[in-house]
Design a protein around this motif. Structure first.
Motif, short mmCIF file in Angstrom:
data_model
loop_
_atom_site.label_atom_id
_atom_site.label_comp_id
_atom_site.label_asym_id
_atom_site.label_seq_id
_atom_site.Cartn_x
_atom_site.Cartn_y
_atom_site.Cartn_z
N ALA A 71 0.81 -1.22 0.00
CA ALA A 71 0.00 0.00 0.00
C ALA A 71 0.85 1.27 0.00
CB ALA A 71 -0.92 -0.01 1.21
N ILE A 74 1.48 2.44 -3.53
CA ILE A 74 0.26 2.95 -4.18
C ILE A 74 -0.11 4.31 -3.60
CG2 ILE A 74 -2.22 2.52 -4.50
CD1 ILE A 74 -1.53 -0.49 -4.51
N TYR A 80 -5.41 7.50 -4.86
CA TYR A 80 -6.53 6.58 -4.59
C TYR A 80 -6.80 6.39 -3.10
CZ TYR A 80 -5.98 5.29 -9.49
OH TYR A 80 -5.88 5.32 -10.85
N CYS A 81 -5.75 6.34 -2.31
CA CYS A 81 -5.92 5.98 -0.89
C CYS A 81 -6.74 7.00 -0.12
CB CYS A 81 -4.56 5.76 -0.23
SG CYS A 81 -3.61 4.43 -0.98
N CYS A 84 -10.36 6.04 -0.04
CA CYS A 84 -10.61 4.60 0.15
C CYS A 84 -11.12 4.32 1.57
CB CYS A 84 -9.31 3.84 -0.09
SG CYS A 84 -9.47 2.06 0.05
N PHE A 86 -10.25 1.83 3.26
CA PHE A 86 -9.10 1.29 4.00
C PHE A 86 -8.07 2.40 4.23
CE2 PHE A 86 -10.85 -2.41 1.83
CZ PHE A 86 -10.88 -3.35 2.85
N ASN A 87 -7.26 2.19 5.24
CA ASN A 87 -6.17 3.12 5.53
C ASN A 87 -4.86 2.43 5.11
OD1 ASN A 87 -3.96 4.39 6.86
ND2 ASN A 87 -5.38 5.31 8.31
N PRO A 88 -4.07 3.06 4.23
CA PRO A 88 -2.85 2.38 3.75
C PRO A 88 -1.84 2.06 4.85
CG PRO A 88 -2.86 4.69 3.08
CD PRO A 88 -4.22 4.40 3.67
N CYS A 92 -5.18 -1.65 5.46
CA CYS A 92 -5.25 -1.94 4.02
C CYS A 92 -4.79 -3.37 3.76
CB CYS A 92 -4.35 -0.96 3.27
SG CYS A 92 -4.16 -1.43 1.54
N ILE A 94 -3.61 -4.61 0.98
CA ILE A 94 -2.61 -4.78 -0.07
C ILE A 94 -1.23 -5.14 0.50
CG2 ILE A 94 -1.50 -3.68 -2.08
CD1 ILE A 94 -4.50 -4.10 -2.41
#
Ligand code: SF4
Length: 156
Positions: A71, A74, A80-81, A84, A86-88, A92, A94
């Motif tokens: 993440a 990204i 994008y984050c 989103c 989710f929190n990177p 997240c 990813i």
């Protein structure tokens, strides 16, 4: 037009191919999906971009290591984050997917000199975190196969 094209290439490579590779999607199936889903689906774009670069399906013929990321990459390379659920940096999926990918493919990838540092870091990852990495992989694979959405509440 150029910007749109660069953004299309970036999403194909950095986001969608990354996610598909982290989830062990068959490269040929992914490339075929891009043929249907993208308006710039020309053979000189899709085949090398997806099979050669995005999924590492051709091995080291075109690139020196799988083009996979967690993440943080990204978040650094896109906006994008910020929009989103989710929190990177915390929940997240990813990043756990990235570590689970390295663990699953360790036998084939650990001798790659460009992956030396990630494998050193993987070795330091606790058993508990590695278990959560694998659980995240399974949750997302199952959701993908069932065409179901994933939310932060689904994370292990
Ligand atoms: S926080 Fe959202 S947009 Fe950012 S990497 Fe994770 S899933 Fe993707």
């Amino acid at each position: 037009m150029v910007c749109l094209n660069m953004r299309t290439i970036a999403t194909r490579l950095m986001i969608l191919s990354n996610l598909a590779t982290l989830l062990d999607v068959q490269p040929r199936e992914l490339a075929d999906w891009f043929w249907v889903a993208y308006t710039d689906a020309y053979d000189w774009v899709v085949e090398p971009n997806v099979l050669g670069m995005g999924t590492f399906a051709l091995g080291e013929l075109m690139i020196t290591k799988p083009y996979v990321s967690g993440a943080a990459y990204i978040n650094r390379m896109s906006d994008y984050c910020s929009a989103c659920a989710f929190n990177p940096k915390t929940n997240c999926p990813i990043t756990p997917l990235y570590w689970a990918f390295l663990a699953r493919h360790q036998k084939n990838l650990m001798d790659n000199p460009r992956l030396r540092m990630p494998y050193v870091s993987l070795k330091k990852r606790s058993e508990g975190r590695r278990g959560k990495d694998q659980a995240t992989f399974q949750i997302l694979r199952d959701a993908l196969m069932a065409a179901e959405p994933v939310t932060p509440k689904d994370m292990p």
